[in-house]
Scaffold this active site. Structure first.
Site, PDB file in Angstrom:
ATOM      1  CG  ASP A   1      -1.995   2.372   6.518  1.00 43.59           C
ATOM      2  OD1 ASP A   1      -2.372   3.436   7.034  1.00 43.59           O
ATOM      3  OD2 ASP A   1      -1.982   2.189   5.278  1.00 43.59           O
TER       4      ASP A   1
ATOM      5  N   GLY B   1      -5.101   2.482  -3.350  1.00 41.84           N
ATOM      6  CA  GLY B   1      -6.414   2.989  -3.715  1.00 41.84           C
ATOM      7  C   GLY B   1      -6.327   4.152  -4.676  1.00 41.84           C
TER       8      GLY B   1
ATOM      9  CG  ASN C   1      -7.621   0.879   1.013  1.00 38.98           C
ATOM     10  OD1 ASN C   1      -6.915   0.889   2.013  1.00 38.98           O
ATOM     11  ND2 ASN C   1      -7.364   1.626  -0.041  1.00 38.98           N
TER      12      ASN C   1
ATOM     13  CG  ASP D   1      -1.623   1.266   1.492  1.00 38.47           C
ATOM     14  OD1 ASP D   1      -2.361   1.691   0.582  1.00 38.47           O
ATOM     15  OD2 ASP D   1      -1.452   1.850   2.574  1.00 38.47           O
ATOM     16  CB  ILE D   2       0.830   4.492  -1.662  1.00 38.73           C
ATOM     17  CG1 ILE D   2       1.280   3.811  -2.957  1.00 38.73           C
ATOM     18  CG2 ILE D   2       1.537   5.856  -1.539  1.00 38.73           C
ATOM     19  CD1 ILE D   2       0.995   4.617  -4.221  1.00 38.73           C
ATOM     20  CG  ASP D   3      -1.629   7.548   0.468  1.00 42.91           C
ATOM     21  OD1 ASP D   3      -0.812   8.470   0.360  1.00 42.91           O
ATOM     22  OD2 ASP D   3      -2.379   7.180  -0.454  1.00 42.91           O
TER      23      ASP D   3
ATOM     24  CE  LYS E   1      -5.044  -1.051  -1.623  1.00 49.08           C
ATOM     25  NZ  LYS E   1      -4.195  -0.445  -0.582  1.00 49.08           N
TER      26      LYS E   1
END
Length: 261
Positions: free
Chosen positions: A211, A44, A214, A8-10, A188
């Site tokens: 985290d 996302g 999603n 995940d990114i954020d 995902k």
């Protein structure tokens, strides 16, 4: 043996505080790729909103929560846009119950009804270190291929709107003010399946870091799901292990252990 890792990114790769990937994570991922392990983004964010991967080496992107998957070279692995019927229902709903909304494709993003939720929309886009897209008449969306609808409504309205308006979409909420609506059946986890099929990687040889809400399906789906220390208790509960936060070198901690095995 782990052959593919999904991030995940954020709040996972990228800190909400610095809006950057910690150098420790960049270094650890570089070492991992040198061992032949493939690295994928699972976010996302739609492609136009992915602006914070500077210095990162990776092999592909699962964007908009699994609705659009591409290789690092831009080859499309799979794509599942929002249905035209749902877009028509969203436009019709706008005339009676306007809500703040952003539409995103693979090469565009624009916002509608900003006045309805301007302060909240501005706050959310600032959190992601993004500019709020230009306001555009909502009818413009009818001629576009939309991958994601970022709809600003609360949980109290979600059941009704998903039933009446977003009939062919699933809701992916990771913030109380809005939800990401994408084609039904995509996630995902489904994106990981399509990427693994493309590269011939068994699911039993996958790992993922996340985290947010999603990320729940993703962390439960892969062989080893890792929750960041800054994740919610719900996310930590489905993970196989919990590391420290993004700002405390949580990714490097796990990857360096993996390399030392």
């Amino acid at each position: 043996m782990t052959k593919a890792i999904f991030f995940d990114i954020d709040g996972t790769l990228v800190s909400f505080q610095t809006h950057k990937i910690p150098q420790s994570a960049l270094d650890a991922i570089h070492r991992v790729r040198q061992q032949g392990i493939k690295i994928f983004i699972a976010t996302g964010r739609p492609l136009p909103f992915i602006n914070n991967l500077e210095g990162l080496e990776y092999d592909g992107i699962i964007s908009v929560n699994g609705a659009h998957c591409v290789t690092a070279d831009g080859e499309v692995i799979s794509s599942h846009p929002v249905s035209k019927a749902d877009l028509q229902r969203i436009v019709e709903n706008h005339y009676h119950h306007p809500i703040g909304i952003t539409f995103a494709g693979n090469d565009f993003a624009f916002a509608c009804d900003i006045d309805a939720n301007h302060e909240t929309m501005q706050e959310v886009f600032s959190l992601l270190n993004l500019e709020l897209p230009e306001p555009t008449p909502i009818e413009e969306v009818l001629g576009r291929e939309v991958m994601q609808v970022i709809a600003f409504f609360g949980q109290e309205d979600e059941e009704r709107l998903m039933r009446e308006v977003f009939q062919e979409c699933d809701s992916n909420r990771w913030h109380p003010a809005f939800t990401d609506c994408i084609a039904k059946g995509t996630s995902k986890a489904s994106g990981i399946d399509e990427v693994c099929h493309y590269y011939g990687i068994p699911l039993s040889e996958t790992m993922a870091f996340g985290d947010g809400g999603n990320d729940l399906q993703m962390l439960a789906h892969v062989a080893i799901g890792v929750a960041m220390g800054n994740a919610s208790d719900e996310v930590k509960a489905v993970a196989d292990r919990v590391t420290t936060s993004v700002d405390e070198d949580g990714i490097a901690l796990v990857l360096n252990e993996l390399l030392d095995q």
